[in-house]
Design a protein around this motif. Sequence first.
Motif, PDB file in Angstrom:
ATOM      1  N   ALA A 289      32.797  48.994  45.832  1.00 29.98           N
ATOM      2  CA  ALA A 289      33.754  50.034  46.206  1.00 29.98           C
ATOM      3  C   ALA A 289      34.517  49.649  47.470  1.00 29.98           C
ATOM      4  O   ALA A 289      35.732  49.867  47.569  1.00 29.98           O
ATOM      5  CB  ALA A 289      33.025  51.365  46.397  1.00 29.98           C
ATOM      6  N   LEU A 290      33.817  49.064  48.445  1.00 31.47           N
ATOM      7  CA  LEU A 290      34.472  48.639  49.676  1.00 31.47           C
ATOM      8  C   LEU A 290      35.484  47.524  49.404  1.00 31.47           C
ATOM      9  O   LEU A 290      36.586  47.515  49.977  1.00 31.47           O
ATOM     10  CB  LEU A 290      33.429  48.156  50.688  1.00 31.47           C
ATOM     11  N   THR A 291      35.120  46.581  48.539  1.00 33.48           N
ATOM     12  CA  THR A 291      36.042  45.500  48.202  1.00 33.48           C
ATOM     13  C   THR A 291      37.319  46.055  47.581  1.00 33.48           C
ATOM     14  O   THR A 291      38.437  45.660  47.955  1.00 33.48           O
ATOM     15  CB  THR A 291      35.363  44.515  47.235  1.00 33.48           C
ATOM     16  N   ASP A 292      37.173  46.987  46.638  1.00 39.12           N
ATOM     17  CA  ASP A 292      38.351  47.598  46.027  1.00 39.12           C
ATOM     18  C   ASP A 292      39.187  48.368  47.040  1.00 39.12           C
ATOM     19  O   ASP A 292      40.419  48.400  46.957  1.00 39.12           O
ATOM     20  CB  ASP A 292      37.924  48.523  44.884  1.00 39.12           C
ATOM     21  N   ALA A 293      38.515  49.015  47.987  1.00 42.20           N
ATOM     22  CA  ALA A 293      39.254  49.767  49.009  1.00 42.20           C
ATOM     23  C   ALA A 293      40.135  48.836  49.839  1.00 42.20           C
ATOM     24  O   ALA A 293      41.306  49.145  50.117  1.00 42.20           O
ATOM     25  CB  ALA A 293      38.285  50.527  49.903  1.00 42.20           C
ATOM     26  N   ILE A 294      39.607  47.683  50.236  1.00 45.60           N
ATOM     27  CA  ILE A 294      40.390  46.730  51.029  1.00 45.60           C
ATOM     28  C   ILE A 294      41.532  46.163  50.193  1.00 45.60           C
ATOM     29  O   ILE A 294      42.683  46.073  50.654  1.00 45.60           O
ATOM     30  CB  ILE A 294      39.490  45.595  51.558  1.00 45.60           C
ATOM     31  N   LEU A 295      41.220  45.783  48.959  1.00 51.11           N
ATOM     32  CA  LEU A 295      42.272  45.241  48.085  1.00 51.11           C
ATOM     33  C   LEU A 295      43.367  46.278  47.845  1.00 51.11           C
ATOM     34  O   LEU A 295      44.558  45.946  47.797  1.00 51.11           O
ATOM     35  CB  LEU A 295      41.662  44.794  46.761  1.00 51.11           C
ATOM     36  N   GLY A 296      42.974  47.541  47.733  1.00 52.93           N
ATOM     37  CA  GLY A 296      43.970  48.598  47.569  1.00 52.93           C
ATOM     38  C   GLY A 296      44.848  48.750  48.792  1.00 52.93           C
ATOM     39  O   GLY A 296      46.050  48.986  48.682  1.00 52.93           O
ATOM     40  N   ALA A 297      44.253  48.608  49.973  1.00 55.90           N
ATOM     41  CA  ALA A 297      45.025  48.764  51.205  1.00 55.90           C
ATOM     42  C   ALA A 297      46.097  47.692  51.346  1.00 55.90           C
ATOM     43  O   ALA A 297      47.164  47.948  51.907  1.00 55.90           O
ATOM     44  CB  ALA A 297      44.083  48.727  52.415  1.00 55.90           C
ATOM     45  N   ILE A 298      45.824  46.493  50.846  1.00 61.23           N
ATOM     46  CA  ILE A 298      46.814  45.422  50.970  1.00 61.23           C
ATOM     47  C   ILE A 298      47.608  45.225  49.686  1.00 61.23           C
ATOM     48  O   ILE A 298      48.428  44.305  49.586  1.00 61.23           O
ATOM     49  CB  ILE A 298      46.151  44.093  51.397  1.00 61.23           C
ATOM     50  N   GLY A 299      47.351  46.089  48.679  1.00 60.68           N
ATOM     51  CA  GLY A 299      48.109  46.037  47.437  1.00 60.68           C
ATOM     52  C   GLY A 299      47.893  44.753  46.657  1.00 60.68           C
ATOM     53  O   GLY A 299      48.848  44.173  46.123  1.00 60.68           O
ATOM     54  N   ASP A 300      46.649  44.312  46.561  1.00 63.56           N
ATOM     55  CA  ASP A 300      46.353  43.025  45.925  1.00 63.56           C
ATOM     56  C   ASP A 300      45.345  43.196  44.791  1.00 63.56           C
ATOM     57  O   ASP A 300      44.264  42.604  44.792  1.00 63.56           O
ATOM     58  CB  ASP A 300      45.826  42.033  46.967  1.00 63.56           C
ATOM     59  N   GLY A 301      45.676  44.020  43.810  1.00 65.59           N
ATOM     60  CA  GLY A 301      44.845  44.158  42.625  1.00 65.59           C
ATOM     61  C   GLY A 301      43.529  44.853  42.889  1.00 65.59           C
ATOM     62  O   GLY A 301      43.403  45.680  43.796  1.00 65.59           O
ATOM     63  N   ASP A 302      42.528  44.495  42.077  1.00 65.98           N
ATOM     64  CA  ASP A 302      41.208  45.092  42.243  1.00 65.98           C
ATOM     65  C   ASP A 302      40.156  44.001  42.102  1.00 65.98           C
ATOM     66  O   ASP A 302      40.470  42.822  41.879  1.00 65.98           O
ATOM     67  CB  ASP A 302      40.984  46.232  41.246  1.00 65.98           C
ATOM     68  N   ILE A 303      38.901  44.398  42.236  1.00 64.90           N
ATOM     69  CA  ILE A 303      37.820  43.421  42.222  1.00 64.90           C
ATOM     70  C   ILE A 303      37.752  42.665  40.900  1.00 64.90           C
ATOM     71  O   ILE A 303      37.423  41.476  40.861  1.00 64.90           O
ATOM     72  CB  ILE A 303      36.485  44.126  42.557  1.00 64.90           C
ATOM     73  N   GLY A 304      38.099  43.354  39.802  1.00 67.38           N
ATOM     74  CA  GLY A 304      38.057  42.709  38.497  1.00 67.38           C
ATOM     75  C   GLY A 304      39.094  41.619  38.330  1.00 67.38           C
ATOM     76  O   GLY A 304      38.863  40.633  37.625  1.00 67.38           O
TER      77      GLY A 304
END
Length: 398
Positions: free
Chosen positions: A282-297
Amino acid sequence: MIDDTAKLRVAALIVAAGRGSRVGGSLPKQYRQLGGQSVLARTLALFERHPDIDSITTVIGPGDETLFQASAEGISKLAGFVTGGNTRQASCLAGLKALRAEKPDIVLLHDAARPFATPDLITRAIEAARRHDAAVPGLAVTDTIKQIDAEGFVTATPDRARLRSVQTPQAFAFDLILVSHLSAAAAGIGTLTDDGAVAEWAGHPLFIFEGETTNMKLTTESDFQHAEQFVSELAALGDVRTGTGFDVHAFTDGDHVWLNGLKIPHERALKGHSDADVGLHALTDAILGAIGDGDIGSHFPPSDPQWKGAASDRFLAHAVALVKARGGAIAHLDVTFLCEAPKIGPHREAMRARIAEIAGIPVDRVGVKATTTEQLGFTGRREGIAAMASATVRLPWH
């Protein structure tokens, strides 16, 4: 003791009466410009923005009224100002006397020359005063300390593990610190250098809570040079982003779970392609969302066999590295678990420390919480664990 059954009234007392002679120049250091604002204006704004601060009173030097008014422009919580005395102790007493009509439950006394304290530090100061009546922030001493005699010879080497360098805001039950200051003044004691020392002199136990390394006091010209660099770095990272993440993993057979990078014994395991660390996902997805760079998958596809059983700290570290590659920084990470078991509380601080280690940030920039769903839904039936997370990221403006 403070009655915490009702909402507490909290006053901030900003001590700005000093002349700052070690910096040099005719302008008191609290009125010097720092990134386009005076030092005092930055300090006042910090307390103005904090939701738990009800009023702000400032102690200023004689003749500084015009300088103060310019720095206090736009501060709606300002209760007024009072002229200080010849020492810090006398100035604090003058300010406390001015607060008597307001009758706050808690008062925070803060040096105007510490403009980089954070809202989190203020929150913890208020809580420490509520719990202990008298509390000051402190940092562990990293250098060996020597006590010397008048000729310069060492007389003792204190155990640095038990030493703390103290900061402000110092937090007190208002009546306690007011009476302590009044008693010290009546006894002719006027050389105590901080309010904690006044409370100690009056016989009150003083609690030390964790301070902040960035909460520097601007004392010398070198301090101002460092502060200008710090302000420039903050300004360069003015694009503040917030992202959110959510993840779910079902239980399967096993004897442990991985949560926030920790292996925790449990009667079941979590099912997933990697180690199924629902918190770090969940934390990884949150960071990726903040920088607009996809998701963990998209970065670590479950169809790729190389991620089979992989430790999820690699995923979080990758997301952090993407932020740094853009010249940014992680400002805060927060994760909440939704589960009936295992209990998160006993592991909370270790989880915070592990996340901070992976992300390369101070532990006070990490939050870990947990809640149940009152036995409702799949988490209530103990079929799995869910986690939701948020990440605050600072990026350079383009």
